[in-house]
Design a protein around this motif. Structure first.
Motif, PDB file in Angstrom:
ATOM      1  N   UNK A   1     -12.797 -35.406  -3.718  1.00 10.67           N
ATOM      2  CA  UNK A   1     -12.407 -34.380  -4.688  1.00 10.67           C
ATOM      3  C   UNK A   1     -11.227 -33.587  -4.121  1.00 10.67           C
ATOM      4  N   UNK A   2     -10.154 -34.324  -3.864  1.00  8.54           N
ATOM      5  CA  UNK A   2      -8.982 -33.753  -3.222  1.00  8.54           C
ATOM      6  C   UNK A   2      -7.763 -34.532  -3.664  1.00  8.54           C
ATOM      7  N   UNK A   3      -6.590 -34.007  -3.366  1.00  4.27           N
ATOM      8  CA  UNK A   3      -5.339 -34.719  -3.647  1.00  4.27           C
ATOM      9  C   UNK A   3      -5.074 -35.697  -2.505  1.00  4.27           C
ATOM     10  N   UNK A   4      -4.929 -36.957  -2.854  1.00  5.45           N
ATOM     11  CA  UNK A   4      -4.749 -38.014  -1.860  1.00  5.45           C
ATOM     12  C   UNK A   4      -3.270 -38.370  -1.727  1.00  5.45           C
ATOM     13  N   UNK A   5      -2.946 -39.012  -0.615  1.00  2.00           N
ATOM     14  CA  UNK A   5      -1.573 -39.462  -0.375  1.00  2.00           C
ATOM     15  C   UNK A   5      -1.596 -40.497   0.738  1.00  2.00           C
ATOM     16  N   UNK A   6      -0.525 -41.254   0.864  1.00  2.00           N
ATOM     17  CA  UNK A   6      -0.391 -42.250   1.919  1.00  2.00           C
ATOM     18  C   UNK A   6      -0.409 -41.524   3.264  1.00  2.00           C
ATOM     19  N   UNK A   7      -1.323 -41.912   4.122  1.00  2.00           N
ATOM     20  CA  UNK A   7      -1.476 -41.232   5.404  1.00  2.00           C
ATOM     21  C   UNK A   7      -2.540 -40.150   5.419  1.00  2.00           C
ATOM     22  N   UNK A   8      -3.250 -39.967   4.308  1.00  2.00           N
ATOM     23  CA  UNK A   8      -4.335 -38.976   4.276  1.00  2.00           C
ATOM     24  C   UNK A   8      -5.392 -39.352   5.317  1.00  2.00           C
ATOM     25  N   UNK A   9      -6.029 -38.360   5.958  1.00  2.00           N
ATOM     26  CA  UNK A   9      -7.040 -38.664   6.984  1.00  2.00           C
ATOM     27  C   UNK A   9      -8.162 -39.582   6.526  1.00  2.00           C
ATOM     28  N   UNK A  10      -8.464 -39.599   5.224  1.00  2.00           N
ATOM     29  CA  UNK A  10      -9.577 -40.445   4.769  1.00  2.00           C
ATOM     30  C   UNK A  10      -9.279 -41.928   4.972  1.00  2.00           C
ATOM     31  N   UNK A  11      -8.006 -42.295   5.076  1.00  2.00           N
ATOM     32  CA  UNK A  11      -7.659 -43.717   5.137  1.00  2.00           C
ATOM     33  C   UNK A  11      -8.296 -44.422   6.332  1.00  2.00           C
ATOM     34  N   UNK A  12      -8.319 -43.769   7.481  1.00  2.00           N
ATOM     35  CA  UNK A  12      -8.896 -44.451   8.647  1.00  2.00           C
ATOM     36  C   UNK A  12     -10.405 -44.633   8.481  1.00  2.00           C
ATOM     37  N   UNK A  13     -11.044 -43.732   7.740  1.00  2.00           N
ATOM     38  CA  UNK A  13     -12.483 -43.873   7.491  1.00  2.00           C
ATOM     39  C   UNK A  13     -12.740 -44.971   6.457  1.00  2.00           C
ATOM     40  N   UNK A  14     -11.846 -45.089   5.459  1.00  2.00           N
ATOM     41  CA  UNK A  14     -11.950 -46.197   4.507  1.00  2.00           C
ATOM     42  C   UNK A  14     -11.771 -47.521   5.244  1.00  2.00           C
ATOM     43  N   UNK A  15     -10.776 -47.562   6.135  1.00  2.71           N
ATOM     44  CA  UNK A  15     -10.539 -48.786   6.918  1.00  2.71           C
ATOM     45  C   UNK A  15     -11.755 -49.151   7.766  1.00  2.71           C
ATOM     46  N   UNK A  16     -12.499 -48.126   8.198  1.00  5.20           N
ATOM     47  CA  UNK A  16     -13.681 -48.358   9.032  1.00  5.20           C
ATOM     48  C   UNK A  16     -14.917 -48.723   8.214  1.00  5.20           C
ATOM     49  N   UNK A  17     -14.809 -48.675   6.869  1.00  7.82           N
ATOM     50  CA  UNK A  17     -15.905 -49.153   6.036  1.00  7.82           C
ATOM     51  C   UNK A  17     -16.707 -48.107   5.308  1.00  7.82           C
ATOM     52  N   UNK A  18     -16.301 -46.821   5.371  1.00  7.87           N
ATOM     53  CA  UNK A  18     -17.046 -45.787   4.651  1.00  7.87           C
ATOM     54  C   UNK A  18     -16.898 -46.019   3.140  1.00  7.87           C
ATOM     55  N   UNK A  19     -17.942 -45.733   2.376  1.00  3.35           N
ATOM     56  CA  UNK A  19     -17.859 -45.787   0.916  1.00  3.35           C
ATOM     57  C   UNK A  19     -17.245 -44.492   0.405  1.00  3.35           C
ATOM     58  N   UNK A  20     -16.472 -44.605  -0.679  1.00  2.83           N
ATOM     59  CA  UNK A  20     -15.835 -43.422  -1.257  1.00  2.83           C
ATOM     60  C   UNK A  20     -15.970 -43.432  -2.770  1.00  2.83           C
ATOM     61  N   UNK A  21     -15.906 -42.239  -3.340  1.00  6.38           N
ATOM     62  CA  UNK A  21     -15.731 -42.065  -4.781  1.00  6.38           C
ATOM     63  C   UNK A  21     -14.350 -41.468  -4.963  1.00  6.38           C
ATOM     64  N   UNK A  22     -13.460 -42.195  -5.623  1.00  5.75           N
ATOM     65  CA  UNK A  22     -12.101 -41.687  -5.788  1.00  5.75           C
ATOM     66  C   UNK A  22     -11.088 -42.801  -5.776  1.00  5.75           C
ATOM     67  N   UNK A  23      -9.825 -42.404  -5.721  1.00  4.21           N
ATOM     68  CA  UNK A  23      -8.731 -43.347  -5.836  1.00  4.21           C
ATOM     69  C   UNK A  23      -8.318 -43.924  -4.477  1.00  4.21           C
ATOM     70  N   UNK A  24      -7.479 -44.958  -4.529  1.00  4.15           N
ATOM     71  CA  UNK A  24      -6.845 -45.507  -3.336  1.00  4.15           C
ATOM     72  C   UNK A  24      -5.704 -44.561  -2.948  1.00  4.15           C
ATOM     73  N   UNK A  25      -5.712 -43.981  -1.742  1.00  4.02           N
ATOM     74  CA  UNK A  25      -4.690 -42.980  -1.402  1.00  4.02           C
ATOM     75  C   UNK A  25      -3.254 -43.439  -1.622  1.00  4.02           C
ATOM     76  N   UNK A  26      -2.925 -44.657  -1.242  1.00  2.64           N
ATOM     77  CA  UNK A  26      -1.547 -45.135  -1.410  1.00  2.64           C
ATOM     78  C   UNK A  26      -1.149 -45.178  -2.878  1.00  2.64           C
ATOM     79  N   UNK A  27      -2.079 -45.530  -3.753  1.00  2.56           N
ATOM     80  CA  UNK A  27      -1.767 -45.585  -5.179  1.00  2.56           C
ATOM     81  C   UNK A  27      -1.508 -44.181  -5.727  1.00  2.56           C
ATOM     82  N   UNK A  28      -2.288 -43.210  -5.267  1.00  4.04           N
ATOM     83  CA  UNK A  28      -2.072 -41.829  -5.711  1.00  4.04           C
ATOM     84  C   UNK A  28      -0.691 -41.355  -5.276  1.00  4.04           C
ATOM     85  N   UNK A  29      -0.308 -41.673  -4.041  1.00  5.08           N
ATOM     86  CA  UNK A  29       0.994 -41.255  -3.537  1.00  5.08           C
ATOM     87  C   UNK A  29       2.117 -41.791  -4.417  1.00  5.08           C
TER      88      UNK A  29
END
Length: 356
Positions: free
Chosen positions: A85-113
């Motif tokens: 529930x935040x504004x995403x962007x390429x390089x957002x901190x969540x990306x490394x957690x997505x890469x590590x396999x965490x589940x998310x509700x929301x958009x792909x950060x790079x697409x939002x950027x």
């Protein structure tokens, strides 16, 4: 096994892109984040929160900051799903957690950027034969020389805007010059803006949901394409522009179209166009597209929002805070709780769910 969900909120302005700034919402969506977390807990979903016993009215008791440290803190407390529930962007901190396999509700950060740039998005929509208003890019360098290929009034807008912040209806060249000077000197929006033809007709907002399984009227339905919630009409504009929801709650200037209006050929076509737009930007969570008719009644898509506001009347002191998406959801029989639980069903992990 039941998911353990933590909601994150925005704590800083996204980095500038090509000199263009997306302004941050005051509070960084902590209010809607708390609405979401409260709703989930009310539905007996395991919510991980910063406070062990969060106060109903204390937004920050419910949500974690969207920093690497904040996200890690949520995971350390047991979260296996992060609600973005935040504004995403390429390089957002969540990306490394997505890469590590965490589940998310929301958009792909790079697409939002990419698609937070309204001119890039409009070009994509135009290239796919979707109707968008005419516009012109205005920078510091061409502010005195740009030419409009359409007449006044026009709408001056930030390229990476947020809702109606920084959006102005402009009636004359002199007025546009003054507004551009103010917007550039403020530094709030960066080095470039744009002017768009003003559409004087009816404005509607359409929320488009991603493909997935949903519960509607007690029945589990599998939606294999992006699909629209019923359009919401906006009214009581302030100088031609729908006011910011922080100033006027949307329940006071918005209403879902009635059944006969929803069944018109024009509205069915507009929903289909919005669904194509959602597919083009590869949305994995709700997006909101603002549409408006010209003087001849022809509809145009004028603003695609990758992060719609998601406030809702879940907490007792916020009974007037349903968002446009929540209003639309009520037309198909969903309470705010139903909307939130169905959004949770669309959580995804990297490479585990592909957009069709």
């Amino acid at each position: 096994m039941q998911q353990k969900v933590a909601v994150i909120y925005q704590t800083q302005t996204p980095p500038a892109r090509n000199g263009i700034i997306k302004p941050m919402k005051p509070g960084g969506y902590a209010d809607s984040g708390a609405d979401i977390a409260y709703s989930l807990r009310k539905q007996n979903i395991d919510v991980i929160s910063p406070a062990d016993e969060p106060g109903t009215e204390a937004d920050l008791d419910w949500v974690f900051p969207d920093t690497a440290e904040g996200i890690q803190a949520a995971i350390n407390k047991g979260a296996d799903t992060i609600w973005l529930n935040t504004v995403l962007y390429d390089g957002h901190p969540i990306e490394k957690f997505i890469d590590a396999g965490i589940a998310v509700v929301g958009q792909i950060p790079k697409q939002v950027d990419i698609f937070d740039d309204k001119l890039v998005t409009n070009e994509l929509l135009k290239n796919n034969h979707l109707p968008i208003p005419r516009s012109v890019l205005i920078t510091h360098n061409n502010a005195d020389t740009f030419k409009l290929n359409f007449g006044y009034p026009v709408v001056a807008k930030p390229i990476r805007g947020r809702g109606s912040q920084g959006v102005y209806l402009v009636n004359t060249p002199t007025e546009l010059t003054d507004i551009l000077a103010d917007m550039f000197s403020s530094g709030d929006y960066g080095d470039a803006l744009y002017a768009e033809e003003f559409l004087p007709g009816t404005e509607v907002t359409i929320t488009v949901m991603p493909p997935g399984g949903y519960v509607i009227d007690g029945e589990v339905l599998e939606k294999d394409q992006h699909w629209s919630l019923p359009p919401v009409r906006r009214f009581n504009h302030a100088n031609g522009i729908a006011p910011y929801n922080g100033t006027v709650a949307v329940i006071h200037n918005s209403e879902v179209l009635n059944d006969s209006e929803l069944q018109t050929e024009a509205m069915i076509q507009l929903c289909q166009q919005c669904e194509l737009a959602a597919k083009l930007v590869q949305s994995r969570a709700p997006i909101r597209i603002d549409c408006r008719a010209n003087a001849q009644g022809e509809n145009f898509l004028f603003d695609l929002n990758m992060k719609p506001n998601m406030t809702g009347a879940s907490r007792p002191h916020r009974t007037d805070q349903d968002s446009l998406t929540a209003l639309a959801a009520r037309k198909i029989g969903w309470s705010f709780d139903d909307l939130i639980s169905n959004m949770l069903k669309q959580s995804w992990r990297k490479d585990a769910q592909k957009i069709k």
